[in-house]
Design an enzyme around this catalytic site. Structure first.
Site: not given
Ligand code: IVH
Length: 672
Positions: A113, A115, A117, A226, A314, A408, A411, A426, A431
């Site tokens: 899935e 991740k 941010d 999640y 990552k 400034c 002005c 300022c 200004c």
């Molecule tokens: S699973 C033990 N699923 O990433 C399982 N985490 O480094 C841990 N995050 O703190 C979490 N998307 O805030 C999981 N699809 C996803 C995620 C996710 C973002 C974040 C989450 C967690 C960090 C883990």
């Protein structure tokens, strides 16, 4: 109507609204227009105002308000762990090998899935109702941010009823802000003299931790759930099964999740998502790979800080290096000086970057950015690029330190450095640069919508001395502007017509255009809806402003301060005289069915009422033909005093104004 039928009606409206909220915010497939949704919400609000005793915390009207335990440290039911990172396919194959070593003979199915941010949060539901929302914090303890998470429209306040509703349930997810909404938020922040958020993650984290939930409510926060942390009495065989249940309960689950019978599919998924990344509406920093079987997850267990059954893969960071050619200084709407790096153009995630903000002097010196330096830039989505660090090894001694000027740049008046705030400012109210910025935002489409009032024209208007206040726009003559560069007869006519046309802009837009700190479009509308006119708002005290559902104390204070300044009072008078809309146009005359106790009388509300919000009490009084004002004078007929009434109570005693308790007030309200 009988009590029972009112209750039925309330429940039906709430269920309907929940259904459409889910369609809109969770499924992205609205079935009705925004107008229809709003009118249904208004209907519910009106009905709830009439029957405050029937308002429930899970009502769709109750997203803002209440802040029990906000900011307190809370312990998670089980630790919220982090994930080990892998970079690239080889490390994913290593992960797969480790898993198989511990579970020889077994078939392993993986779920991959996105991740997200954003900010990790935990949501607790007791008997189906959201009772606690907390940040991940250090994994063991987080911060109670329930009041703010309640404002996130894709978070259900109540779980949809399903076959098995657990008495206690904890779910976890990631709160985020879509990339394309960042520009709006940052524009507002810059106007409010706050440093723009460098990426959506910071924006989400900042918004979730704001002290004023009404400001959080105005931020476009969203969430993907999640995992299930705990669900009393429910056992899952697989992670995908848990996700399925979450979805049926009304939670927003990421649709890109896929199941794979082997790691090869996962590797291919990661490759696909890496290229897809730019097209996804929110920031994704990688892929999370999880062993699907819960039994296998338990076998694999955890190391000290992360599960052995999951890793993240990552994506490479979106970074680039370039050189700082120069550093210049910009002056904002309220005079804050912001240093800005002028860069050798560099390509970074689909855009050519030529500038990067350095926020303020402190930040600039902390990073030690000098003119001539080679720097590392990071860009997250559509967001203003951020200077991450300086590559000091590349220095050759010719780099020059930078300091904000003592005068400034626009002005030449001396700048103010205060010890309390980072901003260098300022303080010359005349200004020209500040003025230009104020005119720009006054003319925004979302404000007075004056087309043709762009930077080039504004510069000439201000530099020629024709305009020294936004209000001067309304005194402009054609002869004044035809002389301008690149402004012919026709565009002069157009501009004047546009300025004239702005007099028809509704009062809420005028209010927004004034540029009061924290007063965005939605807040401006709320304020006008409540007060009906800018003058009434200007005369209101902080208490009354803050009593409006959806307006918090910080915001109320900012409004109050704006109207208190004498320079602003003169400015407002001129705008009003010019003929701008000062009153809401759509407030229908109150329906006064018959003479009542309230007809023609003036009331002041003070203290906390237990049965309804003060704003609702005020609405009631108006509906019954009475008037409410904010301060007690000899013209006040009654003071309605709730819990802990303060100075207004004393003042009423002094003036001999009759005082009603809350019960006395309620008893006089007509029963329909
Ligand atoms: S699973 C033990 N699923 O990433 C399982 N985490 O480094 C841990 N995050 O703190 C979490 N998307 O805030 C999981 N699809 C996803 C995620 C996710 C973002 C974040 C989450 C967690 C960090 C883990």
């Amino acid at each position: 109507m009988t009590a029972k039928s009112i209750e039925n009606q309330l429940n039906q409206l709430r269920d309907n609204l929940r259904y459409h909220e889910h369609k809109y915010y969770v499924e992205n497939q609205p079935e009705i227009s925004d107008e229809d949704f709003d009118s249904m919400m208004k209907q519910l609000e009106a009905l709830e105002t009439e029957t405050p005793e029937l308002v429930t915390t899970d009502s769709p009207t109750q997203r803002v308000g209440g802040s029990v335990g906000f900011g307190e440290r809370v312990q998670h039911y089980s630790s919220m762990l982090s994930l080990d990172n892998t970079f690239g396919p080889d490390e994913l194959y290593d992960f797969d090998r480790r898993v198989k070593q511990m579970l020889p003979e077994e078939r392993i199915e993986y779920v991959a899935e996105l991740k997200i941010d954003g900010l990790g949060v935990s949501l607790v539901y007791e008997n189906g109702l959201l009772t606690r929302g907390a940040t991940r914090g250090d994994g063991e303890y987080g911060e109670n941010v329930t009041a703010n998470l309640r404002t996130v429209r894709s978070i259900p306040l109540k779980i949809a009823s399903i076959e098995s509703s657990p008495a206690l349930m904890e779910v976890r997810g990631e709160v985020f802000i879509p990339r394309d909404r960042m520009d709006d938020i940052n524009k507002e922040r810059i106007e409010n003299e706050e440093a723009p958020f460098v990426n959506p993650r910071n924006a989400a984290a900042g918004s979730v931790r704001l002290l004023d939930a009404s400001i959080t409510a105005s931020r476009p926060l969203d969430i993907f759930i999640y995992t299930v942390g705990y669900a009393e009495g429910i056992e899952f065989a697989t992670h995908s099964e848990a996700l399925g249940l979450l979805e049926r309960m009304g939670f927003k689950v990421n649709p890109s999740t896929e199941c794979f019978p082997s790691i090869e599919g996962v590797v291919e998924y990661c490759r696909r998502q890496t290229t897809e990344r730019e097209n996804i509406a929110y920031d994704v920093d990688g892929v999370v790979v999880k062993v699907n079987s819960i039994a296998q997850q338990s076998e694999l267990g955890f190391t000290a800080k992360s599960p052995r059954w999951a890793v993240s893969c990552k994506f490479p960071a979106r970074k680039a290096t370039t050189r700082v050619r120069a550093i210049d200084v910009q002056v904002g709407r309220t005079g804050v000086l912001t240093p800005r790096a002028i860069l050798e153009p560099v390509h970074l995630s689909g855009a050519t970057i030529t500038h990067a903000t350095l926020h303020n002097e402190q930040d600039l010196h902390r990073k030690d950015v000098r003119v001539g330096d080679t720097i590392v830039l990071e860009r997250s989505g559509d967001v203003i690029p951020k200077v991450i660090s300086v590559v000091k090894e590349k220095r050759d001694g010719t780099e020059k330190e930078f300091h904000l000027p003592d005068r400034c740049p626009a002005c030449d008046s001396p700048v103010q450095r205060s010890t309390e705030e980072v901003a260098v400012r300022c303080v010359n109210s005349a200004c020209p640069m500040q003025l230009k910025r104020r005119i720009e935002s006054f003319a925004w489409r979302s404000a007075l919508n004056i087309e043709g009032l762009g930077p080039a024209v504004i510069t000439q208007l201000v530099d020629s001395g024709l305009v020294s206040s936004v209000a001067d726009l309304y005194d402009l003559k054609k002869a004044d502007i035809v002389e301008f560069e690149r402004v012919g007869e026709k565009s002069a006519d157009n501009l004047l017509r546009e300025i004239e046309g702005s007099k028809r802009a509704p009062a809420a837009k005028v209010l927004f255009g004034l540029g009061i700190m924290h007063v965005g479009q939605n807040v401006a509308e709320l304020l006008i809806e409540h007060f009906s006119s800018i003058d009434a708002l200007a005369a209101a005290d902080v208490e009354e402003i803050a009593s409006i559902h959806g307006i918090g104390p910080k915001l109320a204070e900012s409004v109050r301060q704006f109207f208190q300044q004498s320079a602003n009072q003169e400015f407002l008078r001129r705008l009003k005289d010019a003929g701008l809309q000062w009153e809401s146009d759509d407030s229908p005359p109150p329906e006064i069915s018959q003479e009542s106790f309230f007809t023609g009388k003036t009331f002041v509300l003070t203290g906390t009422l237990s049965q309804m919000a003060r704003s609702d009490a005020s609405k009631k009084i108006k509906e019954c033909g009475g008037k409410t004002t904010s301060s007690v004078t000899s013209k006040t007929d009654y003071l309605i005093a709730g819990e802990s009434a303060g100075s207004k109570y004393d003042r009423a005693m002094e003036l001999g104004v009759e005082i009603l308790t809350e019960e006395e007030f309620l008893a006089r309200l007509p029963t329909d």
